[in-house]
Design an enzyme around this catalytic site. Structure first.
Site, short mmCIF file in Angstrom:
data_model
loop_
_atom_site.label_atom_id
_atom_site.label_comp_id
_atom_site.label_asym_id
_atom_site.label_seq_id
_atom_site.Cartn_x
_atom_site.Cartn_y
_atom_site.Cartn_z
N ASN A 151 1.08 -1.08 -0.39
CA ASN A 151 0.04 -0.22 -0.53
C ASN A 151 0.68 1.35 -0.55
OD1 ASN A 151 0.41 -1.38 2.59
ND2 ASN A 151 -0.47 0.56 3.55
N GLN A 179 -4.34 -4.09 -1.12
CA GLN A 179 -4.27 -3.16 -2.76
C GLN A 179 -4.49 -3.45 -4.22
OE1 GLN A 179 -4.49 0.30 -1.77
NE2 GLN A 179 -4.50 0.63 -0.30
N HIS A 201 -13.39 -1.61 -0.02
CA HIS A 201 -13.18 0.30 -1.29
C HIS A 201 -11.82 0.36 -2.01
CE1 HIS A 201 -10.36 1.39 2.43
NE2 HIS A 201 -11.02 0.54 3.13
N CYS A 325 -4.00 4.80 7.47
CA CYS A 325 -4.00 4.49 9.09
C CYS A 325 -3.10 5.25 10.11
CB CYS A 325 -4.21 2.91 9.18
SG CYS A 325 -5.32 2.37 7.87
N1 PLP Z 1 -4.23 -4.65 3.74
C1 PLP Z 1 -3.87 -3.55 2.76
C2 PLP Z 1 -2.61 -3.38 2.29
C3 PLP Z 1 -3.91 -2.18 3.32
O1 PLP Z 1 -3.54 -0.95 2.44
C4 PLP Z 1 -5.47 -2.09 3.54
C5 PLP Z 1 -6.49 -0.76 3.31
O2 PLP Z 1 -5.09 0.79 3.55
C6 PLP Z 1 -6.04 -2.88 4.72
C7 PLP Z 1 -5.55 -4.24 4.70
C8 PLP Z 1 -7.14 -2.90 5.60
O3 PLP Z 1 -8.40 -2.87 4.62
P1 PLP Z 1 -9.44 -2.39 5.98
O4 PLP Z 1 -9.62 -0.90 5.02
O5 PLP Z 1 -11.31 -2.61 4.54
O6 PLP Z 1 -9.64 -2.31 6.60
#
Ligand code: PLP
Length: 383
Positions: A151, A179, A201, A325
């Site tokens: 990501n 991703q 999403h 995050c």
């Molecule tokens: N894994 C990766 C590589 C992500 O980029 C993300 C979100 O940014 C997630 C997991 C988490 O996904 P969610 O937002 O659907 O909980």
């Protein structure tokens, strides 16, 4: 506002919204109910499962719907590690470049259950090489979790090769494809994985819905206990409209993959080329070729990445400094440290991710604005 943060989230595709609406209104039944309204909801749920299974190239009963990508990662790691305890396999391999949904879950398993954690090193592009995998795996390993695409830096890992190495030691292989699914083939047979996480999403589906592929025969302890939904892995009344939207979004992502890639890639390449050419002390992060087609990520020496984001926001651009995050974190992200960047470089990270509504004018306007903002951010940094 020019939106350049499609890896953080995407708007919901109009066709996805259209597919979802009936399941909020006339077809609102509980899929576990016996009556006709329930049956209608159940039929929609099962059609959605079949659609997802056809994209993943697996059986419908290998698809478990969850509430998000994070939950899918949690179910994969917790479920596999707890189930493996009886086989005396207690090692979990993963990398510091994973999303916190994986790294924090792995650390929590270490604390709660004494899981033995080994971090597979990533190279300076954020990639797990076959040699690194060979050096980490052993016959006491229960599970390896390596993401398909990163990501923060966009690097695509050679998951099929890594899974093969893992399987030669009898381990379970999980990949976080949250991703990746927007642009890459997520055929689980080609990837050869046992577990694969998705989140709606990131590919023009709704937030708050995800899925985990669980290969038949993979031992996974249940995650949420209750009414037995989702093959007992994850109880709770299914969110039918969101699941319908998730499936439609994933189907469209596959159907339109080439077209969407052809739209974003030249824009992305223009950003990478011009930023590196025009901005002194800038570096691309992630692999120069093996990267997501909509993803450009950089570090700028002596720049406060959070300040830069605020300046970009004030100038009308929505970007990110890495994982969505991680707001308010004054240290370089784990990923920047994992790829070997010092603090003076790692703090100045910027991620630009494009999407269906991105245009050449957006990119042009961004490229005209960024150099001045970086120069100003550097001046403030030196005060
Ligand atoms: N894994 C990766 C590589 C992500 O980029 C993300 C979100 O940014 C997630 C997991 C988490 O996904 P969610 O937002 O659907 O909980």
């Amino acid at each position: 506002m020019i939106y350049m943060d499609y890896a953080a989230t995407t708007p919901v595709h109009p066709r996805v919204i259209e597919a979802m609406v009936p399941y909020f209104r006339e077809a609102f039944g509980n899929p576990s109910s016996v009556h006709r309204l329930g049956q209608k909801a159940e039929a929609a749920l099962e059609r959605a499962r079949e659609t997802v299974a056809s994209v993943l190239n697996c059986r419908p009963d290998e698809v478990v719907f969850t509430s998000c990508g994070t939950e899918s990662d949690n179910l994969a790691l917790r479920g596999a590690m707890l189930a493996a305890r009886k086989n005396n396999r207690n090692w979990l391999l993963t990398t510091r470049a994973e999303h916190p949904a994986v790294t924090k879950t792995a650390q929590q398993l270490e604390k709660e259950f004494g899981t033995l954690l080994e971090w597979i090193p990533v190279d300076s592009n954020g990639m797990v090489t076959e040699d690194a995998m060979r050096g980490a795996v052993c016959n006491a390993t229960a599970l390896a979790s390596v993401m398909l695409a990163n990501n923060e830096v966009g690097t695509i890992n050679p998951v099929a090769d890594l899974a093969q190495i893992g399987h030669s030691h009898g381990i379970i292989f999980h990949t976080d494809a949250v991703q990746a699914a927007a642009y890459l083939d997520v055929d689980v047979q080609k990837l050869g994985v046992d577990l694969l996480s998705l989140g709606g999403h990131k590919f023009y589906g709704p937030k708050g819905v995800g899925a985990l592929y669980i290969k038949k025969g993979t031992e996974i302890a249940p995650h949420i206990t209750g009414g037995g939904q989702e093959f007992n892995f994850r109880a709770g009344t299914q969110n039918v409209p969101y699941i319908v939207g998730f499936a439609e979004a994933l189907r469209l992502a596959k159907e339109e993959r080439e077209e969407r890639t052809a739209h974003v890639k030249p824009l992305r390449d223009q950003i990478i080329g011009r930023v590196l050419e025009e901005i002194p002390d800038s570096r691309l992060t992630g692999h120069p070729e093996q990267r997501l087609p909509q993803h450009a990520s950089f570090v700028f020496k002596d720049v406060d990445g959070n300040l830069l984001l605020q300046m970009l926001d004030a100038a009308g651009f929505a970007c990110s400094s890495g994982s969505a995050c991680k707001t308010g974190n004054p240290e370089p992200s784990e990923v920047m440290s994992a790829i070997g960047l010092s603090r003076e470089w790692g703090l100045g990270s910027l991620r630009i991710t494009l999407g269906m509504d991105s245009t050449a004018e957006h990119v042009d306007s961004f490229l005209r604005t960024l150099p001045n903002l970086i120069a100003n951010a550097r001046k403030l940094n030196h005060r």
